[in-house]
Each structure stands twice: as C-alpha cells, then as structure tokens.
Design an enzyme around this catalytic site. Structure first.
Site, PDB file in Angstrom:
ATOM      1  N   GLY A   1       0.783  -1.241   0.000  1.00 40.00           N
ATOM      2  CA  GLY A   1       0.000   0.000   0.000  1.00 40.00           C
ATOM      3  C   GLY A   1       0.811   1.285   0.000  1.00 40.00           C
ATOM      4  N   SER A   2       2.082   1.224  -0.434  1.00 36.97           N
ATOM      5  CA  SER A   2       2.877   2.459  -0.397  1.00 36.97           C
ATOM      6  C   SER A   2       2.424   3.454  -1.471  1.00 36.97           C
ATOM      7  CB  SER A   2       4.368   2.154  -0.531  1.00 36.97           C
ATOM      8  OG  SER A   2       4.692   1.739  -1.836  1.00 36.97           O
ATOM      9  N   ASN A   3       1.950   2.968  -2.607  1.00 38.49           N
ATOM     10  CA  ASN A   3       1.434   3.905  -3.618  1.00 38.49           C
ATOM     11  C   ASN A   3       0.136   4.554  -3.136  1.00 38.49           C
ATOM     12  OD1 ASN A   3       2.960   4.126  -6.278  1.00 38.49           O
ATOM     13  ND2 ASN A   3       3.065   1.932  -5.858  1.00 38.49           N
TER      14      ASN A   3
ATOM     15  N   MET B   1      -3.067  -7.302  -7.414  1.00 39.45           N
ATOM     16  CA  MET B   1      -2.393  -8.345  -8.180  1.00 39.45           C
ATOM     17  C   MET B   1      -3.345  -9.431  -8.689  1.00 39.45           C
ATOM     18  SD  MET B   1       0.489  -6.900  -8.163  1.00 39.45           S
ATOM     19  CE  MET B   1       1.800  -7.963  -8.725  1.00 39.45           C
ATOM     20  N   ARG B   2      -4.565  -9.069  -9.023  1.00 38.15           N
ATOM     21  CA  ARG B   2      -5.501 -10.011  -9.641  1.00 38.15           C
ATOM     22  C   ARG B   2      -5.792  -9.561 -11.065  1.00 38.15           C
ATOM     23  NH1 ARG B   2      -5.655 -14.568  -7.475  1.00 38.15           N
ATOM     24  NH2 ARG B   2      -7.615 -14.992  -8.550  1.00 38.15           N
ATOM     25  N   ILE B   3      -5.897 -10.535 -11.949  1.00 40.46           N
ATOM     26  CA  ILE B   3      -6.301 -10.207 -13.319  1.00 40.46           C
ATOM     27  C   ILE B   3      -7.812 -10.035 -13.339  1.00 40.46           C
ATOM     28  CG2 ILE B   3      -6.488 -11.181 -15.649  1.00 40.46           C
ATOM     29  CD1 ILE B   3      -3.690 -12.354 -15.186  1.00 40.46           C
TER      30      ILE B   3
ATOM     31  N   HIS C   1       2.277   0.272 -13.093  1.00 45.64           N
ATOM     32  CA  HIS C   1       3.041  -0.946 -13.378  1.00 45.64           C
ATOM     33  C   HIS C   1       4.532  -0.604 -13.322  1.00 45.64           C
ATOM     34  CE1 HIS C   1       3.973  -4.855 -14.998  1.00 45.64           C
ATOM     35  NE2 HIS C   1       4.800  -4.273 -15.824  1.00 45.64           N
TER      36      HIS C   1
HETATM   37  C1  GAR Z   1       4.271  -1.468  -7.045  1.00 46.91           C
HETATM   38  O1  GAR Z   1       5.629  -1.545  -7.380  1.00 46.91           O
HETATM   39  C2  GAR Z   1       3.404  -1.527  -8.291  1.00 46.91           C
HETATM   40  O2  GAR Z   1       3.995  -0.868  -9.390  1.00 46.91           O
HETATM   41  C3  GAR Z   1       3.296  -3.002  -8.520  1.00 46.91           C
HETATM   42  O3  GAR Z   1       3.148  -3.550  -7.239  1.00 46.91           O
HETATM   43  C4  GAR Z   1       3.808  -2.710  -6.295  1.00 46.91           C
HETATM   44  C5  GAR Z   1       2.833  -2.371  -5.187  1.00 46.91           C
HETATM   45  O4  GAR Z   1       3.460  -1.680  -4.148  1.00 46.91           O
HETATM   46  N1  GAR Z   1       2.186  -3.322  -9.355  1.00 46.91           N
HETATM   47  C6  GAR Z   1       2.204  -4.305 -10.266  1.00 46.91           C
HETATM   48  O5  GAR Z   1       3.133  -5.047 -10.426  1.00 46.91           O
HETATM   49  C7  GAR Z   1       0.919  -4.430 -11.094  1.00 46.91           C
HETATM   50  N2  GAR Z   1       1.146  -5.213 -12.267  1.00 46.91           N
HETATM   51  P1  GAR Z   1       2.593  -0.921  -3.062  1.00 46.91           P
HETATM   52  O6  GAR Z   1       1.565  -1.936  -2.532  1.00 46.91           O
HETATM   53  O7  GAR Z   1       3.574  -0.545  -2.001  1.00 46.91           O
HETATM   54  O8  GAR Z   1       1.950   0.259  -3.711  1.00 46.91           O
END
Ligand code: GAR
Length: 210
Positions: A12-14, A90-92, A109
């Site tokens: 969840g950092s984004n 991370m689910r399609i 991504h």
């Molecule tokens: C991030 O690096 C994001 O770009 C990636 O998962 C991570 C989630 O980090 N997403 C994918 O790979 C989607 N295909 P977060 O939970 O700390 O935001």
C-alpha cells in the site's frame, strides 16, 4: 467532488503516497474506500491510519473469477466511486469488469511499458542489460498491463544494482508519478484519443530526474 476507491493486494505504499499528496494539496476528493483481495495486506492498515474505510473481498471465497469480480464491482459501485485506482492490485480482472470502468480505472506498473508487462520486471530489466527502467501509469484495458499511457517515470540502472535496489529506486518514482496522474484525472486534464492520452494544458508525461 471525486470519489476514489482503491484496490490493493499488499503493502500500500502507492496508496499512501496518493492519500498524503491529496491531503497536502487539499484535493477535492473523497477516498470512499480501500478494498483488498488479501486479508493480510499491510495497505489495509495504511488506509485505516488515514481514516479510510477498508474491506476485504477475498478471491479465495469465490468459485470463479467472474463471481469475484461481480462482488468487487458491487462494492465499488455501492461506494459511489468515479475513479478506481489499482495500487498493487495483483488479480487479473475480467473483460466485463474492465469494460464497466472504462476510462475511469487506472493502474501503475513497475516498468516502462510496453517493456516488461507481467511479473519480475526489475530482474527482467537487469537481465536484459537495460540502462534505464521505470514505471508507467495507464488506463486499464482488457490486455494485462496495456492500455493508454498517462505518464511514465524513468530511473537509471546503476552498475551494482540488483532487483531490490532497482525496485527501491523505481518505487520512489512511482510515488511521484502516481499522485501526479491522479491529480491530472481529478482536475479533468486527461483526454483519451485512440490509444493516446493527452494532458491539457500540456505538461511532460515522461518524467526523468536525471
Ligand atoms: C508497485 O511496485 C506496483 O507498481 C506493482 O506492485 C507494487 C505495489 O506496491 N504493481 C504491479 O506489479 C501491477 N502489475 P505498493 O503496494 O507498495 O503500492
């Protein structure tokens, strides 16, 4: 006012970067909810600490992808979202789900798409001998990790990098470009033309700190 629902699976950092930017810049938005498919996601705690309501829709509780997506869609629509932010989800998703949120669901991504859709992007960039890598924010379309690109952030690959040092550098860039893209969306600055996204008034959609 825009109502944002974010879907997460992990850290969840984004999500945190977006919520903190919204607060710092007094965006006219409401974070209507955060939904995780993973009950253990650390991002659920991040959301709660920011005063956002959370729920778990666990894909393991459903017999099919369609049934899971249907439940997810009901929850998102009940929350009244007009922007769906996939933040490490991370689910399609099924084509019906994607169609339902066309033009109002965005994803980040960790690669410079169209390079390296899918998983293990950092290792693949290293194995490819690339000199640069990065992240992409895009509208979600039926093809995984494709869809119209809103913005990209580039970082250098350094001689001693491994996948984790590179991931950390890319993640910092993600925390810059994802809030930027959301801000453009909520300020109605994005226009999709075919497979191209324009920002009005124009601003660089390719970011590099180098
Ligand atoms: C991030 O690096 C994001 O770009 C990636 O998962 C991570 C989630 O980090 N997403 C994918 O790979 C989607 N295909 P977060 O939970 O700390 O935001």
């Amino acid at each position: 006012m825009h109502a944002i629902v974010s879907l997460i699976s992990g850290r969840g950092s984004n999500l945190e970067a977006i919520v903190k930017t919204a607060t710092a810049k007094s965006w006219d938005v409401q974070f209507a909810g955060v939904i995780s498919n993973n009950p253990e996601a650390k991002g659920l705690e991040v959301a709660r600490s920011q005063g956002i309501s959370t729920q778990v829709v666990n894909h393991r509780d459903f017999v099919s992808r369609e049934a899971f997506d249907h439940a997810l869609m009901s929850e998102i629509d009940r929350l009244g979202a007009d922007l769906i932010v996939l933040a490490g989800f991370m689910r399609i998703l099924t084509p019906a789900f994607i169609k339902h949120y066309e033009g109002r669901m965005i994803n980040i991504h960790p690669s410079l798409l169209p390079l390296y859709p899918g998983l293990h992007t950092h290792q693949r960039a290293l194995d490819g001998g690339d000199q640069k890598h990065g992240a992409t924010v895009h509208f979600v379309s039926a093809e995984v990790d494709q869809g119209s690109i809103i913005c990209q952030g580039e970082v250098p690959i350094l001689p001693n990098d491994d996948a984790s040092s590179l991931a950390a550098r890319v993640l910092k860039m993600e925390h810059y470009i994802y809030p930027l893209a959301v801000e453009w969306f909520i300020n109605q600055r994005l226009q999709i033309e075919g497979n191209t996204v324009h920002v009005h008034p124009p601003e660089s959609q390719y970011i590099s700190f180098a």
